[in-house]
Design a protein around this motif. Sequence first.
Motif, PDB file in Angstrom:
ATOM      1  N   HIS A 140     -40.911 -40.148  35.758  1.00  0.00           N
ATOM      2  CA  HIS A 140     -39.293 -40.446  35.487  1.00  0.00           C
ATOM      3  C   HIS A 140     -38.583 -39.629  35.317  1.00  0.00           C
ATOM      4  O   HIS A 140     -37.630 -39.553  35.475  1.00  0.00           O
ATOM      5  N   LEU A 141     -38.931 -38.239  35.895  1.00  0.00           N
ATOM      6  CA  LEU A 141     -38.738 -36.951  36.019  1.00  0.00           C
ATOM      7  C   LEU A 141     -38.693 -36.692  36.952  1.00  0.00           C
ATOM      8  O   LEU A 141     -39.940 -36.425  38.200  1.00  0.00           O
ATOM      9  N   HIS A 142     -37.316 -36.540  38.255  1.00  0.00           N
ATOM     10  CA  HIS A 142     -37.719 -35.567  39.213  1.00  0.00           C
ATOM     11  C   HIS A 142     -36.457 -34.190  39.071  1.00  0.00           C
ATOM     12  O   HIS A 142     -35.353 -33.997  38.835  1.00  0.00           O
ATOM     13  N   ARG A 143     -37.902 -33.191  39.828  1.00  0.00           N
ATOM     14  CA  ARG A 143     -36.595 -31.908  40.416  1.00  0.00           C
ATOM     15  C   ARG A 143     -35.934 -32.000  41.606  1.00  0.00           C
ATOM     16  O   ARG A 143     -36.202 -31.352  42.140  1.00  0.00           O
ATOM     17  N   ARG A 144     -34.948 -32.416  41.526  1.00  0.00           N
ATOM     18  CA  ARG A 144     -33.942 -32.428  43.062  1.00  0.00           C
ATOM     19  C   ARG A 144     -33.078 -31.831  42.890  1.00  0.00           C
ATOM     20  O   ARG A 144     -32.004 -32.120  43.366  1.00  0.00           O
ATOM     21  N   GLY A 145     -32.336 -31.195  41.797  1.00  0.00           N
ATOM     22  CA  GLY A 145     -31.058 -30.772  41.595  1.00  0.00           C
ATOM     23  C   GLY A 145     -29.843 -31.694  41.558  1.00  0.00           C
ATOM     24  O   GLY A 145     -30.326 -33.201  40.882  1.00  0.00           O
ATOM     25  N   GLN A 168     -23.625 -15.675  34.102  1.00  0.00           N
ATOM     26  CA  GLN A 168     -24.302 -15.098  32.643  1.00  0.00           C
ATOM     27  C   GLN A 168     -25.016 -15.427  32.024  1.00  0.00           C
ATOM     28  O   GLN A 168     -25.558 -15.005  31.203  1.00  0.00           O
ATOM     29  N   ASN A 169     -25.325 -16.214  32.060  1.00  0.00           N
ATOM     30  CA  ASN A 169     -26.124 -17.261  30.835  1.00  0.00           C
ATOM     31  C   ASN A 169     -27.352 -17.941  31.560  1.00  0.00           C
ATOM     32  O   ASN A 169     -28.260 -18.433  31.156  1.00  0.00           O
ATOM     33  N   GLY A 170     -28.154 -17.559  32.497  1.00  0.00           N
ATOM     34  CA  GLY A 170     -28.856 -17.770  33.076  1.00  0.00           C
ATOM     35  C   GLY A 170     -29.334 -18.991  33.805  1.00  0.00           C
ATOM     36  O   GLY A 170     -30.307 -18.762  34.287  1.00  0.00           O
ATOM     37  N   VAL A 171     -27.372 -19.342  34.294  1.00  0.00           N
ATOM     38  CA  VAL A 171     -28.409 -20.867  35.220  1.00  0.00           C
ATOM     39  C   VAL A 171     -28.233 -20.051  36.751  1.00  0.00           C
ATOM     40  O   VAL A 171     -27.709 -19.608  37.531  1.00  0.00           O
ATOM     41  N   SER A 172     -29.222 -20.646  37.989  1.00  0.00           N
ATOM     42  CA  SER A 172     -28.997 -20.664  38.903  1.00  0.00           C
ATOM     43  C   SER A 172     -28.153 -21.924  39.827  1.00  0.00           C
ATOM     44  O   SER A 172     -28.411 -22.765  39.331  1.00  0.00           O
ATOM     45  N   PRO A 199     -30.036 -25.936  41.865  1.00  0.00           N
ATOM     46  CA  PRO A 199     -31.443 -25.828  42.411  1.00  0.00           C
ATOM     47  C   PRO A 199     -32.085 -27.041  41.501  1.00  0.00           C
ATOM     48  O   PRO A 199     -33.090 -27.897  41.685  1.00  0.00           O
ATOM     49  N   ASP A 200     -32.387 -26.050  40.373  1.00  0.00           N
ATOM     50  CA  ASP A 200     -33.848 -26.208  39.035  1.00  0.00           C
ATOM     51  C   ASP A 200     -33.608 -27.155  38.192  1.00  0.00           C
ATOM     52  O   ASP A 200     -34.275 -27.814  37.521  1.00  0.00           O
ATOM     53  N   ALA A 201     -31.980 -28.337  38.652  1.00  0.00           N
ATOM     54  CA  ALA A 201     -32.083 -29.334  37.684  1.00  0.00           C
ATOM     55  C   ALA A 201     -33.389 -30.442  37.858  1.00  0.00           C
ATOM     56  O   ALA A 201     -33.493 -30.783  38.422  1.00  0.00           O
TER      57      ALA A 201
END
Length: 405
Positions: A140-145, A168-172, A199-201
Amino acid sequence: MPDVTSKPVHHDIIVIGGGVVGMSIAFRLVKEGREVALIEPNELGMGASYGNAGTIADYATIPVGTPNVLRNLPSLLFDRNSPLSLPYRTLPSLMPWLLEFFYQSLPKQTENNAQRIGALLKNASDMWHELSLELGASHHLHRRGCLYLYESNKAFAAAKYDERLRRQNGVSVDVITADEVLRHEPNLQPFEGGAHFFPDATSIDNPGEVMKIFARNLVERGVTIYPTSAVSIDDSDGTRINVHCRDRVVQANKVIVAAGAFSKPLARSAGETVRLDTERGYHLEFDMDTPPVTRPVCSAKRGFYASPMVGRLRIAGTVELGGLSLPQSEHRLKMLERGARDMFPALGEPSRTWFGFRPSMPDSVPVIRATQKNKNVIMAFGHGHIGVTLAPTTAAIVSDLVKLG
C-alpha cells in the motif's frame, strides 16, 4: 460509572488513543517485549489516521504559522472560503491559542520550529517502509513523489521562502515549471507559476486498509484493547497509575497519552497545561477506476491535496479551527468540491465525505515527552498534519522514554 469497588486490572503499559500514533507506540512496545493495553472508544485508526491525504510527508518541515501567514491572518481566518479559517463563535475560546500562534509565526520562531520539525521528519519515510514490511502492508506504500502547485507567478515567487526552509532542513526539492508539471500530470488544468516536486515522498493508497492491518497486528501480538474512553489519570499513590475510564478503572506502571485532539484534558489531569487545540479536517472521495493524478498533488492556493487511492480520488485538507463540539461545516465540504472541480472539471458527484479532528499546537511541533510531575506518564500528541508521517518516529522516541523511566 466505573465500578470503584472491584480491584483494577493492572498492566505494564497503557496507551491511551488508538489512532496511528497510539497504535505505532503499542506495536513497538509489545515488539520489544512489554505487556501493553490500549484504550480507544472507536474503531482503531478510523479517525484522522483514516481521513488524511495518505502522504508520508517527510518534506513537511514548514509550520502552519509563518510570516506570510501572519501578514495575511485576518483575511485568512475570517474569509469563509479561505484554506485557513475559524467559526466566529469559537474566537473567545481560541484566543489563547491564537496569541501563541501569532508569536510562533514570527520569523525567528518560524525558522526554529521548521528546524525542530525537520529533525523529527528525518528518516520518516524509511521508517514507514520498514514498519509496513513488519505489518504486511508494504503493497500500500508507493515512492512516487509529491507535487506542491503554486498556480500564479506571484505565489511561485513567494514560495522561495518555503523552498529555502525545506532545503535548510534536508528536504530534496525540485523546482519545476508549470509545463513540467503537466508533463508529470497531464490531467491537471494549465496554469501559470510552477511547483515544488518532492521526489522522495511516499504515499499510502488506502489509509483505511492500512489502519485495519495495523489493528489486526496489535490483536495478534496480544495487545489488550479496551473499547472505552479514558477520562483522567491519577498517579497520586506514587507507584501505580490509575486511568479512570467511563466504565472502569485500569492500572499501569506507565501511561502514554496519545489521544490526538482529545488529549488536553488527560494531560491536565496529569498536571500538564498544554496549548493544544483542534483543527477540523474534511475530505471528499470520488470513486473511479483510474484517478486523474498518479501521485498526491497539493494546491497551495486551495489548501488541499488531490490524492490517488485504490478505486478513488481523495480531496483532503484545509484548516478550520473550531474545537470538538461544533457539527461539520457543509460550506467547507462544498468549498472542497468547488476546488476539486476547478482542478478536474470532469469529476462527477462525490461518492462520500468525511469529517474529523486533528490535534494542533500553535508552533506545529508535537508534544513528545514525559510530564514534569511523573516520568512514567508520557505525552505523545499534537502532530497536526503529520501524525501519520511521524507515527513510527514518535513510537521510537516514546520507547526510549519508557526505557529511561
